[in-house]
Design an enzyme around this catalytic site. Structure first.
Site, PDB file in Angstrom:
ATOM      1  CD  GLU A 120      -2.894   1.208   2.319  1.00  0.00           C
ATOM      2  OE1 GLU A 120      -2.788   0.375   3.231  1.00  0.00           O
ATOM      3  OE2 GLU A 120      -3.742   2.095   2.306  1.00  0.00           O
ATOM      4  CB  ALA A 261       1.180  -2.089  11.557  1.00  0.00           C
ATOM      5  CD  GLU A 263      -4.641  -1.895   5.887  1.00  0.00           C
ATOM      6  OE1 GLU A 263      -3.646  -1.454   6.491  1.00  0.00           O
ATOM      7  OE2 GLU A 263      -5.325  -1.192   5.127  1.00  0.00           O
ATOM      8  CD  GLU A 297      -2.469  -1.784  10.775  1.00  0.00           C
ATOM      9  OE1 GLU A 297      -3.075  -1.921   9.701  1.00  0.00           O
ATOM     10  OE2 GLU A 297      -1.982  -0.685  11.137  1.00  0.00           O
TER      11      GLU A 297
HETATM   12  N1  B3K Z   1      -2.870   1.063   5.659  1.00  0.00           N
HETATM   13  C1  B3K Z   1      -1.552   1.208   6.191  1.00  0.00           C
HETATM   14  C2  B3K Z   1      -0.868   2.465   5.763  1.00  0.00           C
HETATM   15  C3  B3K Z   1      -0.138   2.359   4.482  1.00  0.00           C
HETATM   16  C4  B3K Z   1       0.684   3.603   4.237  1.00  0.00           C
HETATM   17  C5  B3K Z   1       1.309   3.587   2.908  1.00  0.00           C
HETATM   18  N2  B3K Z   1       2.215   4.708   2.732  1.00  0.00           N
HETATM   19  C6  B3K Z   1      -1.532   1.128   7.668  1.00  0.00           C
HETATM   20  C7  B3K Z   1      -2.784   1.520   8.327  1.00  0.00           C
HETATM   21  O1  B3K Z   1      -3.296   2.600   8.208  1.00  0.00           O
HETATM   22  O2  B3K Z   1      -3.336   0.677   8.984  1.00  0.00           O
HETATM   23 ZN    ZN Z   2      -5.230   2.051   8.757  1.00  0.00          ZN
END
Ligand code: B3K
Ligand code: ZN
Length: 868
Positions: A120, A261, A263, A297
């Site tokens: 991500e 972190a 997910e 997460e």
């Molecule tokens: N969804 C990820 C964040 C990703 C960041 C990418 N630069 C963690 C979170 O928000 O749970």
């Molecule tokens: Zn998140």
């Protein structure tokens, strides 16, 4: 730069030209030459025989369509263009990449001895050519092949379906994830770990294997993460009725990670900071952080994974909602008021600052150059406040009805923020037309409130005006729908029932117009209003409270949050006044009223220690900076120091008595124990400024049986510049120099050291054996705290701090643009400082702008900041 990076706009969304229903991946893992074979089932989704796949930093080995070499392809800078394609086909792509050279920590890379991934937002395109967008959902099968001795554990999403040995001491494991998912949720890990195992039985009776993978030797630090995971699974069932949907849940802790972190479905990858903890290595804050992030997460499994985002502009759909869920989780398990206060401090400090910076954007941005730049406090924390406002407006029951409908409609699909609003509206019948503006309007609204009491009529009128200053990205602002929670108190502290037009009304008022007056009846005496209770909307409140009224609210408001808020408003008045005093050469003065109110709180046996600790915490310099168009950082710092010294003198006996009464022989992380330590250590921060300070701090450091007390002693020595500081710092470093994670606390103290030659000290610290600019945690701890928590030294008028920041940013631009982009934020806010400082910061930004290889991440921020 060959070509200036291009922005993408939310309004330009188009459905993908093709869908990918299945992908079968094979990874032949080697440090420098990893071969990835991707076999996808592709179906035309629009009238197009062309398909453009995203890809970056890949070496293409072969392309086949339905088993035949496909010559109709073109390798472009960031994509692979395929032409003359049939309507439906099997696509095989073989690529090569170099995980070890990947210092950006995006895609597939090496952390210590392990392979791991971060996809991500757009990292999967660094693994293979693909439709790397969240609205393309496929079923993944993943085979991982690697050396058996170095990498005994080979992990990916879903369930393990096969395994075996291969040639040359290698082995393989194949995984299959039954849930279709976008590429950003893909994960792979290969390494040698210790594993903590447990099991969880879900509400419908399914047994889930829980596995936490940590570096060898760290098993004694994984227990709290496991407890937090089990608590999260249980809480989501109880509060939201949501159950886990695979037979296995894995968490891997790695040391090199750009954020907190990730997910990934069934295989979360975590920054080790949010997994590893024991009494000797972690503070209470670390424990609470782990609980929150493990929860966050885990909660993504429904809000993010089962229902994902149609495009990245919708990021707050999953992030705002999931932050709201993790905040509720922490509040249900611990103290609601304490959590609320912490969250509100973040909004009022760094989030409001972001709103007024060149990076200002709505929670659903309209324009993005580098998506990683939009994982912001606005999208996350303000996004969560927006979800909280639904909750305030609809109540728990209405909110849960909306959530249920949202899942019924969108489970297994990629949705938009608009879909979420519709579900909330349709489930409750409440019209949210105006409320939708929270998604599109950037900036912080101000509520300017005035009151008028009419003794003859026994009426009390509150007039509420709302306005939002223009932001960098939007000039024109409209009136928002703002839930405004209030209470009125009689002089004896009784709550006055709210009656309007002869009918009793709810305490949450709907503010919808630019200016609105609410007239309350049957008000027999002039009341004291408690306004914006629970911080019912992410706005600035302006109301002309007297000191007496604020002291009254500190005693009589019916909830802890409002009492704390009154204490902050009282402090704010004095901070502002004293900044003026200092600037005009007079002294810092506090009133007896203020000191008595704080003494009252400190001595009130009915109050929770954690709450008292919050009242005794002054607003941060960053929050105060937000009160001003241009801030005099030296004056603010001087005022904060004087207030600390004055309070510690005036309240020394009470602080000392409280400090000694709260000693705990045994360490445990129950919320009571945490609260007591918080207050005791808060007292120590004040007592450090008294004559006994040095001895007290040494004594605490020497007998501390846990990291919270150790760090509290060191923090006190650091901020009060006690003579014992050096000794404590070197003792700690001798003990922990082999453990980067534990050293981060030490690096952070070096960064925030207010000593005059702080910058030289930071530079020298960079050659400490535990430091490395390659590791994001180390960088954030030392450099990040110098830039963000040492304002006086960083903003030294020589400009040396800015030059140092510029140097570091140029290095990070080449190795890890995401970390660079986080680090640059304080420089973007240069308009907050005087002309000379502005010029110095601008010069650094200009220098960055002229770099040949400036990454998109920094390009976006630097150009926004300079082009205004
Ligand atoms: N969804 C990820 C964040 C990703 C960041 C990418 N630069 C963690 C979170 O928000 O749970
Ligand atoms: Zn998140």
């Amino acid at each position: 730069m060959s070509q200036a990076p291009q922005a993408k706009y939310r309004k330009d969304y188009q459905a993908p030209s093709h869908l990918i229903t299945d992908i079968d991946l094979t990874f032949d893992l080697y440090d420098n030459d990893t071969i990835v074979t991707a076999v996808s089932k592709v179906i035309q989704n629009a009238d197009s025989t062309k398909l453009e796949l995203d890809g970056e930093g890949l070496e293409l080995r072969s392309v086949k369509v339905n088993g035949e070499e496909w010559s109709h392809h073109e390798v472009k800078e960031t994509s692979l263009l395929l032409a003359e394609l049939p309507a439906e086909f099997e696509l095989e792509i073989i690529t090569k990449m170099d995980p070890e050279a990947n210092t950006a920590l995006e895609g597939l890379y090496k952390s210590g001895g392990a392979f791991c991934t971060q996809c991500e937002a757009e990292g999967f395109r660094r693994i293979t050519y693909y439709l790397d967008r969240p609205d393309v959902l496929a079923k993944y099968t993943t085979k991982v092949i690697a050396d058996k001795t170095a990498y005994p554990f080979l992990l990916s999403n879903g369930n393990r379906i096969a395994e075996g040995d291969a040639e040359n001491g290698r082995h393989w494991v194949q995984w299959q994830d039954p849930h279709p998912k976008p590429a950003y949720l893909f994960a792979l890990v290969a390494g040698n770990f210790d594993v903590l195992r447990d099991k969880y039985t879900t509400m419908s009776g399914r047994l889930v294997d829980l596995e936490i993978f940590v570096d060898k030797g760290n098993l004694d630090r994984a227990g709290h993460a496991m407890t937090s995971l089990i608590n999260s699974m249980k809480w989501d069932e109880e509060r939201f009725g949501l159950e886990y949907d695979l037979d296995i849940y894995m968490i891997v802790a790695v040391d090199f990670f750009n954020m907190g972190a990730m997910e990934n479905k069934g295989l979360n990858i975590f920054n080790s900071k949010f997994v590893l903890a024991n009494d000797q290595t972690a503070t209470d804050r670390d424990y609470l952080g782990i609980e929150a992030v493990i929860g966050h997460e885990y909660f993504h499994n429904w809000t993010g994974n089962r229902v994902t985002c149609r495009d990245w502009f919708q990021l707050s759909l999953k992030e705002g909602l999931t932050v709201f869920r993790d905040q509720e989780f922490s509040s249900d398990l611990g103290s609601r008021a304490d959590n609320r206060i912490d969250n509100v401090r973040i909004i009022r400090g760094p989030q409001f600052a972001e709103d007024s910076s060149p990076m200002s954007h709505p929670i659903r941005p309209d324009k993005v150059i580098e998506m990683n730049n939009f994982y912001t406090l606005t999208v996350y924390e303000k996004g969560s406040e927006v979800i909280r406002m639904y909750h305030t407006l609809l109540g728990e029951e209405g909110f849960q009805k909306g959530m249920k409908l949202y899942f019924e409609r969108h489970d297994g699909t990629a949705a938009t923020c608009e879909d979420f609003v519709c579900a909330m509206e349709d489930a409750t019948g409440v019209d949210l037309t105006q409320f939708r503006l929270w998604y599109s309007q950037a900036g912080t609204p101000t509520l300017r409130v005035s009151s008028e009491y009419n003794a003859d009529q026994k009426t009390y009128a509150l007039t509420v005006e709302q306005f939002t200053e223009p932001t960098h990205d939007q000039a024109i602002k409209q009136a928002l729908h703002i839930p405004f929670d209030i209470e009125l108190y009689a002089q004896n502290g009784d709550v006055i029932p709210l009656v309007m037009n002869g009918e009793s009304v709810h305490h949450v008022l709907d503010v919808k117009q630019d200016k609105q007056t609410f007239v309350f009846e049957n008000v027999v005496e002039r009341p004291v209003p408690s306004l914006l209770r629970e911080f019912s909307a992410p706005v600035k409140l302006e109301y002309d409270y007297s000191d007496e009224e604020l002291s009254f609210l500190m005693k009589h408001a019916t909830n802890d949050f409002a009492r704390w808020d009154a204490s902050q408003m009282l402090l704010a008045k004095y901070i502002r006044q004293n900044v003026v005093n200092i600037q005009s050469g007079s002294e810092v003065k506090l009133s007896d009223e203020l000191i008595d109110s704080f003494r009252g709180v400190l001595l009130d046996a009915n109050l929770e220690p954690a709450f008292i600790a919050q009242v005794l915490s002054l607003p941060s310099i960053n929050e105060i900076t937000g009160w001003y168009k241009q801030v005099d950082i030296d004056a603010v710092d001087a005022v904060l120091n004087s207030i600390t010294v004055s309070l510690s003198k005036a309240l020394e006996d009470e602080l000392s008595a409280t400090y000694h009464s709260l000693r705990q022989a045994e360490y445990n992380i129950g919320h009571d124990a945490i609260g007591k330590r918080a207050l005791r250590n808060r007292c120590l921060q004040f007592l450090a400024y008294t004559e006994k300070g040095n001895d007290l701090v040494i004594a605490q450091y020497d007998v501390a049986n846990n990291m919270t007390d150790t760090i509290a002693a060191m923090t006190a020595a650091n901020s009060a510049q006690l003579t014992c500081r050096e000794t404590l710092m070197s003792d700690y470093s001798d003990k922990w120099k082999h453990d980067g994670l534990v050293m981060d606390k030490w690096f952070a103290l070096q960064g925030s050291n207010p000593v005059e030659d702080a910058l030289e000290n930071v530079k020298a610290t960079m050659s400490h054996e535990a430091f490395s600019l390659k590791n994001p945690n180390r960088t954030r701890s030392l450099i990040g705290s110098f830039l963000n928590t040492n304002p006086v030294r960083f903003h030294d008028k020589s400009g040396a701090g800015y030059q140092f920041a510029g140097e570091i940013l140029r290095q990070l631009n080449d190795t890890n643009p995401q970390v660079a982009s986080r680090m640059i934020d304080p420089l973007l806010k240069f308009r907050k400082y005087d002309e000379d400082r502005q010029a110095l910061i601008r010069a650094e930004l200009e220098k960055l702008k002229s770099m040949d290889n400036l990454a998109k991440d920094l390009f976006e921020k630097v150009t926004k900041a300079l082009d205004e």
